[in-house]
Every structure is written in C-alpha cells, then in structure tokens.
Design a protein around this motif. Sequence first.
Motif, PDB file in Angstrom:
ATOM      1  N   GLN A   1       4.353  -3.164 -12.133  1.00  0.00           N
ATOM      2  CA  GLN A   1       3.574  -1.960 -11.825  1.00  0.00           C
ATOM      3  C   GLN A   1       3.990  -0.849 -12.795  1.00  0.00           C
ATOM      4  O   GLN A   1       4.929  -0.098 -12.532  1.00  0.00           O
ATOM      5  N   GLU A   2       3.283  -0.775 -13.907  1.00  0.00           N
ATOM      6  CA  GLU A   2       3.663   0.132 -14.999  1.00  0.00           C
ATOM      7  C   GLU A   2       3.768   1.586 -14.520  1.00  0.00           C
ATOM      8  O   GLU A   2       2.867   2.103 -13.863  1.00  0.00           O
ATOM      9  N   GLY A   3       4.925   2.214 -14.841  1.00  0.00           N
ATOM     10  CA  GLY A   3       5.127   3.617 -14.523  1.00  0.00           C
ATOM     11  C   GLY A   3       5.609   3.878 -13.109  1.00  0.00           C
ATOM     12  O   GLY A   3       5.902   5.026 -12.751  1.00  0.00           O
ATOM     13  N   ARG A   4       5.714   2.845 -12.288  1.00  0.00           N
ATOM     14  CA  ARG A   4       6.148   3.006 -10.891  1.00  0.00           C
ATOM     15  C   ARG A   4       7.645   2.694 -10.781  1.00  0.00           C
ATOM     16  O   ARG A   4       8.119   1.704 -11.333  1.00  0.00           O
ATOM     17  N   GLU A   5       8.383   3.529 -10.053  1.00  0.00           N
ATOM     18  CA  GLU A   5       9.799   3.266  -9.819  1.00  0.00           C
ATOM     19  C   GLU A   5      10.038   3.122  -8.317  1.00  0.00           C
ATOM     20  O   GLU A   5       9.695   4.013  -7.543  1.00  0.00           O
ATOM     21  N   VAL A   6      10.611   1.987  -7.920  1.00  0.00           N
ATOM     22  CA  VAL A   6      10.771   1.669  -6.498  1.00  0.00           C
ATOM     23  C   VAL A   6      12.165   1.105  -6.244  1.00  0.00           C
ATOM     24  O   VAL A   6      12.661   0.296  -7.025  1.00  0.00           O
ATOM     25  N   THR A   7      12.776   1.535  -5.142  1.00  0.00           N
ATOM     26  CA  THR A   7      13.991   0.872  -4.654  1.00  0.00           C
ATOM     27  C   THR A   7      13.572  -0.022  -3.488  1.00  0.00           C
ATOM     28  O   THR A   7      13.005   0.452  -2.499  1.00  0.00           O
ATOM     29  N   LEU A   8      13.839  -1.314  -3.628  1.00  0.00           N
ATOM     30  CA  LEU A   8      13.447  -2.306  -2.632  1.00  0.00           C
ATOM     31  C   LEU A   8      14.683  -2.671  -1.810  1.00  0.00           C
ATOM     32  O   LEU A   8      15.694  -3.125  -2.365  1.00  0.00           O
ATOM     33  N   THR A   9      14.610  -2.446  -0.491  1.00  0.00           N
ATOM     34  CA  THR A   9      15.767  -2.689   0.364  1.00  0.00           C
ATOM     35  C   THR A   9      15.343  -3.425   1.618  1.00  0.00           C
ATOM     36  O   THR A   9      14.158  -3.735   1.812  1.00  0.00           O
ATOM     37  N   GLY A  10      16.328  -3.721   2.489  1.00  0.00           N
ATOM     38  CA  GLY A  10      16.025  -4.460   3.709  1.00  0.00           C
ATOM     39  C   GLY A  10      17.153  -4.341   4.713  1.00  0.00           C
ATOM     40  O   GLY A  10      18.002  -3.450   4.620  1.00  0.00           O
TER      41      GLY A  10
ATOM     42  N   SER B   1       0.813  -1.226   0.000  1.00  0.00           N
ATOM     43  CA  SER B   1       0.000   0.000   0.000  1.00  0.00           C
ATOM     44  C   SER B   1       0.844   1.274   0.000  1.00  0.00           C
ATOM     45  O   SER B   1       0.322   2.380  -0.038  1.00  0.00           O
ATOM     46  N   SER B   2       2.178   1.100   0.035  1.00  0.00           N
ATOM     47  CA  SER B   2       3.075   2.253   0.106  1.00  0.00           C
ATOM     48  C   SER B   2       3.142   3.007  -1.218  1.00  0.00           C
ATOM     49  O   SER B   2       3.131   2.412  -2.292  1.00  0.00           O
ATOM     50  N   SER B   3       3.229   4.318  -1.113  1.00  0.00           N
ATOM     51  CA  SER B   3       3.419   5.144  -2.315  1.00  0.00           C
ATOM     52  C   SER B   3       4.843   5.696  -2.374  1.00  0.00           C
ATOM     53  O   SER B   3       5.183   6.482  -3.255  1.00  0.00           O
ATOM     54  N   SER B   4       5.678   5.285  -1.418  1.00  0.00           N
ATOM     55  CA  SER B   4       7.063   5.763  -1.355  1.00  0.00           C
ATOM     56  C   SER B   4       7.886   5.181  -2.497  1.00  0.00           C
ATOM     57  O   SER B   4       7.572   4.116  -3.029  1.00  0.00           O
TER      58      SER B   4
END
Length: 407
Positions: free
Chosen positions: A82-91, A57-60
Amino acid sequence: MQITLQKSEIAKQSSIQITGSKSESNRLLLLKALYPQFNLENISNSDDSNLMTKALSSSSDVVDIHHAGTAMRFLTAFFAVQEGREVTLTGSKRMKERPIQILVEALQELGADIEYVENSGYPPIKIKGKKLTKNKVSLQANVSSQYISALLLIASRLENGLELTLEGKITSVPYINMTLSLLTEIGVENSFEGNTIVVKPAPKDLEAKTLVVESDWSSASYYFSLAALSAVGIEITLSSYKENSLQGDSALVEIYRHFGVETAFNNNSVTLTKTDKDVLPFTYDLTNAPDIAQTIAVTCFALGIKCDLTGLHTLKIKETDRLVALKTEIEKLGGQVEITDASLHLAEAKSIKSDVAIATYHDHRMAMAFAPIALKTSVIIEDAMVVSKSYPTFWDDLESIGFKITK
C-alpha cells in the motif's frame, strides 16, 4: 462463559446452514480490497473475517487483529504494497508469540520496508507501504502455508508479478491451491509446477463479477464427528457445499467413511448418514488438513479406538500448542495420549469420565472438537464463546438438533 453439555441425543434427521469458509472469505476479502470491482456473497460471519474486513477498511495507523493469525499474515503482505501508507500491525498476547519472520524476510527480499516494534521475528511490526519491483523470492515451505498464500495474494499487484520458489516439504498444499484457484477465478494467470509458483501481473481490464464463498468444511467437521458418534441411521444435512471443493478439509468425506459416516452430495448440500460399519484403529497423515486434527482425535477417543495422526507440525504455532492441549484435555477424560512435534498417538480408551471441565486455551477448535463428547457423557466447556472466532452460532445450532446446554 462456561457451559455444561448434558448427555444428549440428536434428532434422527436435521439440517444446518453453515457460514461461508473463513479461509476462502479472508482470501477474497483481501482480493476485493485490491480489486474493488468484485462483489462477494456468503462471506463468513466469523470473528476472523470480521476483523479482516475491519482492518482492510481501517484508516488508522495502528491495526489490531487480536487472535486472528490468518489476518496477521495476509495483512502483513497487503500493507507492504500500500504505497505511502504506514501501519503498525499488532495483536493479542498470544499473537505476539507467533512467529512472522519467514514472511517478513521474504517480503523484505522483494523490497518491502518492515521492522519489528518489540521482539525480532514476532509482531507487532511497522510496515511502510511501497511499490515492490523485485519479483523473485524463496520461502521455507514446511512451516505455514499462510506465509505462501500471503505472498500469492499480493503477487498480481506487483509490477513484474512473482516467481516463488518453495524450499523443503510443502505443507497444507490444498490451501495453496485454494489461493491459486481464486486467483484464476478473478482472471489472474498463474502456475504451480514442482516447487515453483508463478503469478503474472493482473490484466488492466479485470472483469467485474460476483464471487460466492463455499461454506466452511472445518466447521462441518464437528457434524461429521457427531454423525460418527450417533446411532445408526442418523442423518445430518449441511449446506452449502461443493463436491469439487477448494478446501483441503473436504478430506473429511474420505476420512469419516472409516468411522461409518457416508456422505451424499445433492445440489449445494451434503447429507451425512451413520452406517453400521465396524470401526477399526485409524492412521492418517494430516499434512494437507491439519485444522481437523482435533476433531478426529476426539472422535477416535469417544469411539474407543486407537489412532495415529501425523503431519501435525503446524499445530504448535496455532492459537495454542494444539498438540499439548489435546493431550492434556483427552487425558482429563481418561484417555492416554503421546505426542511428538508433529504427531499424536492415542491409545484405545475403555471409558470416558463424566462432567470433566475442558479448557479451551483461547482456541475455538478446542471448544468445538470436544462438544460431540456430549453424545457419550456430560461435559463442561470453559470459555465457550471462543467459538465466535470461526463459528459464532455453533452452540445455538447444536441446541437446534437436540443438544441440552446449560449456560
């Protein structure tokens, strides 16, 4: 927080309600994000599932999933479509040491735009969501079934579906079948024949429905262990469970019969009863249920029997290297353990040392697997609240059935 489990006895009859399966919950949460018309009930209250819910649900543009390995794998695939969405996934620091390359390369082969931010082959990763039109990919199948499930969960949203060819021995098959069964339940056509899995694109008119998550069999494993270490006649009732479960860890029913624990299904619950069966040395291939290896190893040690467990190659890339951790902690208690990259061999133990501090290595299953030792002798559990990753109320539930816990 460190806790001390004093030597305890549990009630002759007790009942525990266990939260929904983390494995089912995380799959269904992702499917609901793709198909919002579905409603979910009995979702896991684990840290992992809460992190999954928050991430979906995050928009970050930066999503941190901490120690949640399942979320890392599933969300890598999810954000790729997720077309058009850019996300950095970290942990977490440990997450940045857990490999992701096999999944990333498979997604890239399908056309995904993913790049490594720090070290090649490991999180964090930057994902630019786009439409994926390719529909055929091969994947090494003997490393983690979560890579396979990650692809299958997004497959019905690909324009041409997915034909996935699995290379090598397939690990944790029940978890793959769980994913496919959930796809079938929501109305997505699929097949699994030989080493090929085919998932068709989702119909445009998927019917809205409520999906109920079965309780977690991995969490049930600790009560199977308690029953095995208890006096004859002890009964523990757990809910909510199905006899025809999708979860591979339901193999507990068969496995713990060897340790004198009989399981009876009644409506949506199971009752575990300790019998007077003689307990003999134990050998088992856990390829299809590696998450219960720690529980079984500790059970065998506490019963004083020899055991040989194989099919454990995935344990080295979990929250910690679980094979090394098991060897270290069981030997603190006085056991003798030999390990390879894929197996654990425990010698017959004559006694158990008291008041030993068990390190948990940021691993929820280490904390819970060693708790039943308290039926034999007092034991200390370090970083005890790590259990919140999958079972936040674990210590409260143990107290409710007779455990003496000092915090």
